[in-house]
Design an enzyme around this catalytic site. Structure first.
Site, PDB file in Angstrom:
ATOM      1  N   HIS A   1      21.068  70.263  53.435  1.00  0.00           N
ATOM      2  CA  HIS A   1      19.572  70.076  53.603  1.00  0.00           C
ATOM      3  C   HIS A   1      18.880  69.910  52.228  1.00  0.00           C
ATOM      4  O   HIS A   1      17.771  68.966  52.277  1.00  0.00           O
ATOM      5  CB  HIS A   1      19.203  71.615  53.888  1.00  0.00           C
ATOM      6  CG  HIS A   1      17.721  71.800  53.873  1.00  0.00           C
ATOM      7  ND1 HIS A   1      16.890  71.791  54.900  1.00  0.00           N
ATOM      8  CD2 HIS A   1      16.908  72.123  52.906  1.00  0.00           C
ATOM      9  CE1 HIS A   1      15.591  72.157  54.455  1.00  0.00           C
ATOM     10  NE2 HIS A   1      15.475  72.341  53.254  1.00  0.00           N
ATOM     11  N   GLU A   2      19.331  70.071  51.256  1.00  0.00           N
ATOM     12  CA  GLU A   2      18.619  69.670  49.817  1.00  0.00           C
ATOM     13  C   GLU A   2      18.885  68.483  49.682  1.00  0.00           C
ATOM     14  O   GLU A   2      17.894  67.856  49.121  1.00  0.00           O
ATOM     15  CB  GLU A   2      19.451  70.897  48.816  1.00  0.00           C
ATOM     16  CG  GLU A   2      19.323  72.219  49.021  1.00  0.00           C
ATOM     17  CD  GLU A   2      17.649  72.789  48.989  1.00  0.00           C
ATOM     18  OE1 GLU A   2      16.948  71.963  48.566  1.00  0.00           O
ATOM     19  OE2 GLU A   2      17.439  73.779  49.433  1.00  0.00           O
TER      20      GLU A   2
ATOM     21  N   HIS B   1      16.074  66.625  50.940  1.00  0.00           N
ATOM     22  CA  HIS B   1      14.903  66.464  49.980  1.00  0.00           C
ATOM     23  C   HIS B   1      15.122  65.493  48.988  1.00  0.00           C
ATOM     24  O   HIS B   1      14.166  64.837  48.837  1.00  0.00           O
ATOM     25  CB  HIS B   1      14.629  67.651  49.304  1.00  0.00           C
ATOM     26  CG  HIS B   1      14.053  68.793  50.352  1.00  0.00           C
ATOM     27  ND1 HIS B   1      13.054  68.708  51.202  1.00  0.00           N
ATOM     28  CD2 HIS B   1      14.497  70.165  50.509  1.00  0.00           C
ATOM     29  CE1 HIS B   1      12.915  69.783  51.897  1.00  0.00           C
ATOM     30  NE2 HIS B   1      13.710  70.842  51.659  1.00  0.00           N
TER      31      HIS B   1
ATOM     32  N   HIS C   1       9.904  69.026  55.643  1.00  0.00           N
ATOM     33  CA  HIS C   1      10.432  69.916  56.537  1.00  0.00           C
ATOM     34  C   HIS C   1       9.995  69.438  58.012  1.00  0.00           C
ATOM     35  O   HIS C   1       8.754  69.170  58.253  1.00  0.00           O
ATOM     36  CB  HIS C   1      10.168  71.173  56.224  1.00  0.00           C
ATOM     37  CG  HIS C   1      10.773  71.913  55.138  1.00  0.00           C
ATOM     38  ND1 HIS C   1      10.290  72.737  54.347  1.00  0.00           N
ATOM     39  CD2 HIS C   1      11.881  71.635  54.661  1.00  0.00           C
ATOM     40  CE1 HIS C   1      10.980  73.268  53.313  1.00  0.00           C
ATOM     41  NE2 HIS C   1      12.165  72.443  53.544  1.00  0.00           N
TER      42      HIS C   1
HETATM   43 ZN    ZN Z   1      13.754  72.604  52.232  1.00  0.00          ZN
END
Ligand code: ZN
EC number: 3.4.24.76
Length: 358
Positions: free
Chosen positions: A206-207, A210, A216
């Site tokens: 997930h990171e 980014h 999101h």
């Molecule tokens: Zn996040």
């Protein structure tokens, strides 16, 4: 996944994760939370009392992100956290006015300085350069798994930095938790990911989203057609991060509750009740240590295999195949155009000059 990075306060505390992400194919947006079998939503569950107290001292200010008003807080490292989430923004990625963001930029504008504010950058040649600084062997192993998940399924590559000027530093946050925070997109030598000492691939994948420039999933403007946000169950100071982003470019046409950039059902719950459900009121599937089919599809839109001006096939030239830029057309991240004899590729918030066509 987010946690506060107040340096001296950080030891001995477990920081909640608040994530936010959305991708989705999203637009620049991707997101999800990390939950694992042992500790469901470890980083997003109940906030430690100390954290709540610290939060009461927080100073949220309103800025504009991609044209939308958001609440942000200045962190000790000089970045801004987006309303308590795991995304860290640099000052010039925000603006004080909604007018500073142009959702339909013209190629070459960046040269005039018009496109400075709100800039989110993708990585040239589909390659993220990184430096690892002080991770435990277990987190490093989870990081490698996370790299492998992205590289085995998408066009994105991760390479250890040698002398590149754009890279992301991956280090420990010192937090004893399965959590992380990350800056958004490519940002010179200042971008980073900070991981808790128990960070797993569920969080790290997930990171890395980014880092690739994704926000999101539940911030998509069309999210109410797919999920229910239960405001009454959200911690009061986290409500603002459930805003709808009206300007982000979607990488996929469909909303994706399985995205790695999607929050979990209990993210930022104040009472143990779900903050997000599907339209039937059901709990969402837990985020896995894997990309969803739409995560993969969207990433290969933003990071197409011909990224960086390479030829789609030997002998072909994007200068010959790309269409002339038109101000009447909507473009997606990764699109190529020509404009006054130059080849450009669309980034999240601007056009990147690739080369001059002959
Ligand atoms: Zn996040």
């Amino acid at each position: 996944m987010n946690m506060k990075t107040k340096n001296e306060k950080m030891n001995n505390k477990t920081f909640p994760t608040r994530f936010m992400l959305f991708m989705a194919t999203c637009a620049l947006v991707l997101g999800s939370c990390t939950e694992d079998a042992v500790e469901p939503e470890a980083e997003t569950s109940v906030r430690p009392k100390a954290e709540v107290e610290a939060q009461q001292e927080s100073q949220f200010v309103t800025k504009y992100f991609l044209g939308d008003a958001v609440k942000v807080e200045l962190e000790e490292d000089g970045t801004y956290s987006l309303a308590g989430t795991d995304i860290r923004l640099f000052e010039d990625q925000l603006s004080d006015s909604p007018d500073a963001y142009d959702p339909n930029p013209v190629p070459g504008e960046e040269l005039s300085g018009l496109a400075q504010h709100g800039s989110i950058r993708k990585w040239p040649d589909n390659t993220v350069y990184y430096v690892i600084n002080g991770l435990s062997s277990s987190v490093r192993s989870e990081l490698q798994k996370s790299f492998d998940e992205w590289t085995s399924k998408t066009n994105v590559r991760f390479k250890e930095r040698t002398n590149q000027s754009n890279y992301v530093t991956i280090s420990s946050s010192g937090s004893n938790s399965n959590s992380g925070v990350a800056t958004l997109g490519m940002y010179g030598s200042s971008g980073y990911i900070k991981l808790g000492t128990r960070a797993t691939a569920v969080v790290i994948i997930h990171e890395l989203g980014h880092t690739l420039g994704y926000i999101h999933e539940q911030n998509r403007a069309d999210r109410d057609d797919h999920i229910i946000i239960n405001i009454e169950n959200i911690q009061p100071d986290a409500v603002d991060q459930f805003y709808k982003n009206t300007s982000a470019i979607y990488l996929t046409s469909d909303f994706d509750i399985n995205s790695t950039m999607m929050y979990g059902s209990y993210t930022f719950s104040k009472n143990g009740q779900p903050t997000i459900t599907d339209l039937n009121g059901n709990i969402l599937p837990q985020r896995q240590a894997s990309l969803s089919p739409l995560d993969i599809e969207g990433t290969n839109v933003a990071y197409p295999s011909t990224d960086g001006g390479g030829s789609p096939e030997p002998g072909a030239d994007l200068c010959d195949t790309a269409e002339e830029f038109s101000s009447n057309k909507a473009y997606s991240v990764g699109d190529y155009v020509t404009y006054y004899g130059r080849l450009y590729q669309r980034d999240y918030t601007r056009w990147n000059y690739i080369k001059t066509c002959n």
